[in-house]
Design a protein around this motif. Structure first.
Motif, short mmCIF file in Angstrom:
data_model
loop_
_atom_site.label_atom_id
_atom_site.label_comp_id
_atom_site.label_asym_id
_atom_site.label_seq_id
_atom_site.Cartn_x
_atom_site.Cartn_y
_atom_site.Cartn_z
N SER A 183 26.03 -76.25 37.80
CA SER A 183 24.85 -76.08 38.65
C SER A 183 24.97 -74.73 39.35
O SER A 183 26.07 -74.17 39.49
N HIS A 184 23.82 -74.22 39.79
CA HIS A 184 23.77 -72.91 40.42
C HIS A 184 22.92 -73.00 41.67
O HIS A 184 21.85 -73.63 41.66
N PRO A 185 23.35 -72.38 42.76
CA PRO A 185 22.58 -72.47 44.00
C PRO A 185 21.25 -71.74 43.89
O PRO A 185 21.05 -70.89 43.01
N ALA A 186 20.36 -72.06 44.81
CA ALA A 186 19.06 -71.40 44.84
C ALA A 186 19.23 -69.91 45.12
O ALA A 186 20.16 -69.50 45.82
N GLY A 187 18.34 -69.12 44.54
CA GLY A 187 18.35 -67.68 44.77
C GLY A 187 16.96 -67.21 45.13
O GLY A 187 16.09 -68.01 45.49
N ALA A 188 16.74 -65.92 45.03
CA ALA A 188 15.45 -65.34 45.39
C ALA A 188 14.35 -65.87 44.48
O ALA A 188 14.31 -65.54 43.29
#
Length: 317
Positions: A183-188
């Motif tokens: 999983s990957h955190p939220a970004g722009a």
């Protein structure tokens, strides 16, 4: 051994400009038009298939031609389509090439585990060219305007947007036997992303689920995506998927014979349309490989209506 999907089979999007669509995907993107047929459920519309030189399953980008308004973007939708190339060097070539065509791109960057380059077609269809060394054994189209070593190899990963993972995750893992690999955190401008793999995974066998609870419902239209299909190798395994989805109480279309492949349709809990499709018999079932896409192809059950169907279609050139 558990029943396993083999990756992305095809993705079907929507265009309101069929002639321009053919020009863009063959002349700009350098893909082969491998089947020019009609939507079997709406024969007033073209169904256009683009792929590699040999019409490989997993390389098919397809479009329904409907006179509809542009997509209203949001969640509960398929939001970006991955197109694989061999390397980061290929991404650099594509960035320069698309700039020459006055097509805006993002920056080459790692996103959700893959190095990619974002861009949109003339209707706002969202793509990500992905550096995927595992796709290198591809089949370039010798008549393509794009050099053989730079051509698109196939599809994947595919990104969907949902407001909450809790409803979608059981469909993917319990029913469809995918597994979350990272999983990957939220970004722009990008929600938290969960990556689900089929089998051994890799770009061609990943579904990326982006979590966007604050977005409104998307409304399908031109520049949007209609559905994504997943690969199963043959009819025997397809029949097992029919049984498996039924055993979980999933409402499906039942078996649908598309002539070029056999399909099963159903929606995940947020309304996104999924399909499971067989690899065969493929697009050479009614045309020789060297002449794919040159004429309007109709499956046998529509052939008797050819004159009426052709009369209702607008020219593509």
């Amino acid at each position: 051994m558990s029943l396993t999907l083999k990756g992305i089979h095809h993705l079907t999007a929507i265009t309101a400009q069929a002639a321009r669509n053919v020009d863009f995907y063959t002349r700009t993107m350098g893909m082969r038009l491998i089947k020019k047929t009609v939507n079997q459920d709406d024969t007033s519309a073209y169904h256009l298939f683009y792929g590699d030189a040999v019409a490989s399953p997993g390389a098919d980008l397809t479009f329904f031609d409907w006179p509809v308004a542009p997509e209203r973007r949001g969640t509960h939708a398929i939001t970006r389509t991955g197109l694989s190339v061999g390397s980061t060097a290929d991404l650099e070539w594509w960035k320069a090439y698309l700039a020459e065509k006055d097509i805006a791109t993002g920056e080459i960057a790692e996103r959700a585990g893959h190095v990619g380059l974002d861009f949109e077609d003339f209707e706002g269809q969202r793509f990500r060219l992905v550096a995927d060394p595992d796709s290198a054994g591809s089949h370039p189209w010798q008549k393509s305007p794009v050099p053989a070593e730079r051509q698109v190899h196939g599809l994947g990963p595919i990104t969907i947007s949902v407001p909450d993972l809790r409803r979608t995750e059981p469909m993917l893992t319990k029913v469809m036997n995918m597994h979350e690999v990272r999983s990957h955190p939220a970004g722009a401008g990008i929600g938290e992303t969960h990556v689900f793999a089929m089998g051994d995974g890799g770009a061609a066998a990943e579904l990326h689920v982006e979590i966007n609870p604050d977005l409104a419902f998307a409304q399908q239209g031109a520049g949007g995506v209609h559905h994504v299909a997943f690969r199963t190798p043959d009819k025997a395994e397809f029949d097992q998927w029919v049984e498996r989805t039924a055993s979980f109480g999933v409402r499906t279309s039942g078996e649908v014979e598309r002539f070029y492949f056999t399909s099963l349709y159903f929606r995940e809990p947020n309304g996104i349309l999924f399909e499971i499709a067989t690899d065969g018999p493929g697009f050479t079932a009614d045309e020789p490989l060297e002449h794919l896409g040159e004429r309007l192809a109709l499956p046998p059950f529509l052939e008797g209506r050819r004159a009426a169907i052709e009369a209702g279609l607008k020219p593509l050139s």
